[in-house]
Motif scaffolding. Structure first.
Motif, PDB file in Angstrom:
ATOM      1  N   ARG A   1     -11.878  81.352   0.140  1.00  8.18           N
ATOM      2  CA  ARG A   1     -11.222  80.034   0.125  1.00  8.18           C
ATOM      3  C   ARG A   1      -9.736  80.194   0.381  1.00  8.18           C
ATOM      4  O   ARG A   1      -9.078  81.070  -0.182  1.00  8.18           O
ATOM      5  CB  ARG A   1     -11.469  79.335  -1.203  1.00  8.18           C
TER       6      ARG A   1
ATOM      7  N   CYS B   1     -13.848  70.699   7.941  1.00  9.10           N
ATOM      8  CA  CYS B   1     -13.986  71.476   6.706  1.00  9.10           C
ATOM      9  C   CYS B   1     -13.250  70.750   5.586  1.00  9.10           C
ATOM     10  O   CYS B   1     -12.101  70.320   5.749  1.00  9.10           O
ATOM     11  CB  CYS B   1     -13.415  72.879   6.908  1.00  9.10           C
TER      12      CYS B   1
ATOM     13  N   CYS C   1     -13.847  79.570   4.981  1.00 10.65           N
ATOM     14  CA  CYS C   1     -13.541  79.129   3.611  1.00 10.65           C
ATOM     15  C   CYS C   1     -14.679  79.467   2.656  1.00 10.65           C
ATOM     16  O   CYS C   1     -14.453  79.589   1.445  1.00 10.65           O
ATOM     17  CB  CYS C   1     -13.251  77.631   3.597  1.00 10.65           C
ATOM     18  N   ARG C   2     -15.901  79.597   3.179  1.00  6.89           N
ATOM     19  CA  ARG C   2     -16.999  80.045   2.314  1.00  6.89           C
ATOM     20  C   ARG C   2     -16.799  81.496   1.888  1.00  6.89           C
ATOM     21  O   ARG C   2     -17.054  81.863   0.739  1.00  6.89           O
ATOM     22  CB  ARG C   2     -18.335  79.920   3.059  1.00  6.89           C
ATOM     23  N   GLN C   3     -16.353  82.313   2.808  1.00 10.13           N
ATOM     24  CA  GLN C   3     -16.152  83.728   2.500  1.00 10.13           C
ATOM     25  C   GLN C   3     -14.937  83.947   1.616  1.00 10.13           C
ATOM     26  O   GLN C   3     -14.973  84.731   0.678  1.00 10.13           O
ATOM     27  CB  GLN C   3     -15.999  84.515   3.805  1.00 10.13           C
TER      28      GLN C   3
ATOM     29  N   ASP D   1     -19.729  70.574   5.734  1.00  6.05           N
ATOM     30  CA  ASP D   1     -18.812  70.447   4.609  1.00  6.05           C
ATOM     31  C   ASP D   1     -17.720  71.519   4.592  1.00  6.05           C
ATOM     32  O   ASP D   1     -16.541  71.211   4.611  1.00  6.05           O
ATOM     33  CB  ASP D   1     -19.562  70.451   3.278  1.00  6.05           C
ATOM     34  N   ILE D   2     -18.089  72.804   4.544  1.00  7.00           N
ATOM     35  CA  ILE D   2     -17.103  73.885   4.454  1.00  7.00           C
ATOM     36  C   ILE D   2     -17.341  74.884   5.584  1.00  7.00           C
ATOM     37  O   ILE D   2     -18.481  75.276   5.847  1.00  7.00           O
ATOM     38  CB  ILE D   2     -17.195  74.608   3.087  1.00  7.00           C
ATOM     39  N   CYS D   3     -16.264  75.294   6.250  1.00  6.85           N
ATOM     40  CA  CYS D   3     -16.393  76.253   7.343  1.00  6.85           C
ATOM     41  C   CYS D   3     -16.742  77.638   6.802  1.00  6.85           C
ATOM     42  O   CYS D   3     -16.594  77.926   5.604  1.00  6.85           O
ATOM     43  CB  CYS D   3     -15.099  76.311   8.161  1.00  6.85           C
ATOM     44  N   SER D   4     -17.201  78.505   7.682  1.00  8.85           N
ATOM     45  CA  SER D   4     -17.636  79.839   7.269  1.00  8.85           C
ATOM     46  C   SER D   4     -16.485  80.661   6.701  1.00  8.85           C
ATOM     47  O   SER D   4     -16.677  81.457   5.775  1.00  8.85           O
ATOM     48  CB  SER D   4     -18.269  80.574   8.455  1.00  8.85           C
TER      49      SER D   4
ATOM     50  N   GLU E   1     -21.497  74.222  11.082  1.00  7.27           N
ATOM     51  CA  GLU E   1     -21.452  74.228   9.627  1.00  7.27           C
ATOM     52  C   GLU E   1     -21.423  72.806   9.072  1.00  7.27           C
ATOM     53  O   GLU E   1     -21.174  71.846   9.797  1.00  7.27           O
ATOM     54  CB  GLU E   1     -20.220  74.987   9.105  1.00  7.27           C
TER      55      GLU E   1
END
Length: 247
Positions: free
Chosen positions: A80, A59, A76-78, A71-74, A69
Motif C-alpha cells: 500500500r 484504484c 497497492c495490493r502488494q 477496487d485496488i490496483c495490483s 483489477e
C-alpha cells in the motif's frame, strides 16, 4: 524598491506567458496538427478533459486507472502506498506524448502550458466535488534552491491560475526545508527523507478540507508525508490531486 521590482518582473513574465499562449503558432503535441496558441488543438484538449471527467474505474488508494483489477490496483495490493490521504486523483498516466508535455513544462520552461494544466486540474476538481463545495488547494512546495535553478515554481504558478481563472481558494500551508533531491532514491529512502522535509508555515490558518496538488506521483512518499503532516495539524480530510502518475 525590491518589492516593486519583483512585482514588475512578475507582471512582465505573466503578460509574456499570456501572449505566448494566445498568439504563438505551434503544432499540437498530440496529433501534430497546426494550432494557433498553446500546444494542444481544441479536439485533443477536449479529449483529455473527457478522459479526466470520464467514468473509468480507478484504484481506491492511488487513483490509478484500472484495467482488469477491481477496487485496488495490483501495486497497492502488494504494498500500500498511501495511508494518510482520503483519496488520490491523478489526471493522466505518465506515458507517451503526455510525458513530453510535462517535460516541456518543467524542463523547457514552456510556461503557457500552465494554462492547460490549470484547465485540466479545474476539470478534475469539478468531478471530485460536483456539488461545488470546494476545499482549499495546497500546492506541494519545491525544494529550496529549485526556484533559483529554474526561475519559477511550477506548482505555485499552477495554483495562481486556479485561483485567478477558476476562483479556487489557495492556502500555502507547507514549507520544504530539505534541499536534497530524491530522484535517484528508492521508495524507502524517499519516505525517510520526506518525513523531515516539510513543515507547516508559521501562523497559517488550518482549513478542515484540503486538496494537495503536485505534478507527478512516483512512489507516493511526498504525498504521504504531506498528508500525514496536514492531518496531524488538524485537517479533517485531505485528497491528493496530481497531474501524472508513474505506473
Amino acid at each position: 524598491m525590491e518589492i516593486l521590482f519583483r512585482t514588475l518582473l512578475f507582471f512582465k513574465r505573466w503578460i509574456y506567458t499570456v501572449l505566448t499562449f494566445f498568439f504563438s503558432e505551434n503544432r499540437c503535441i498530440c496529433c501534430n496538427s497546426p494550432v494557433y496558441g498553446g500546444f494542444l488543438c481544441a479536439s485533443c484538449l477536449k479529449n483529455c478533459a473527457s478522459e479526466i471527467t470520464g467514468n473509468c474505474s480507478r484504484c481506491s488508494v492511488c487513483g490509478k486507472p484500472l484495467l482488469s483489477e477491481t477496487d485496488i490496483c495490483s501495486d497497492c495490493r502488494q504494498k500500500r502506498i498511501l495511508f494518510s490521504a482520503d483519496g488520490c486523483f491523478p489526471l493522466f498516466t505518465y506515458r507517451l506524448w503526455k510525458k513530453n508535455m510535462l517535460f516541456m513544462w518543467k524542463m523547457q520552461n514552456e510556461r503557457s502550458l500552465s494554462f492547460v494544466f490549470a484547465y485540466f486540474a479545474a476539470s478534475a476538481m469539478r468531478k471530485l466535488y460536483p456539488e461545488g463545495n470546494y476545499p482549499a488547494i495546497c500546492g506541494v512546495p519545491p525544494r529550496p534552491g529549485k526556484f533559483r535553478e529554474r526561475g519559477w515554481d511550477q506548482i505555485k504558478e499552477l495554483c495562481f491560475y486556479l485561483k485567478v481563472l477558476y476562483g479556487f481558494r489557495i492556502c500555502r500551508l507547507l514549507v520544504r526545508v530539505n534541499r536534497k533531491q530524491q530522484k535517484k532514491l528508492d521508495r524507502a529512502a524517499r519516505i525517510k527523507q520526506m518525513e523531515r522535509s516539510y513543515v507547516l508555515r508559521n501562523s497559517c490558518r488550518i482549513p478542515e478540507r484540503v486538496v494537495l496538488i503536485d505534478d507527478v506521483f512516483t512512489t507516493g512518499s511526498t504525498a504521504e508525508s504531506c498528508c500525514a503532516l496536514l492531518k496531524k495539524a488538524g485537517v479533517r480530510n485531505v485528497k491528493v490531486l496530481t497531474l501524472f502518475i508513474v505506473d
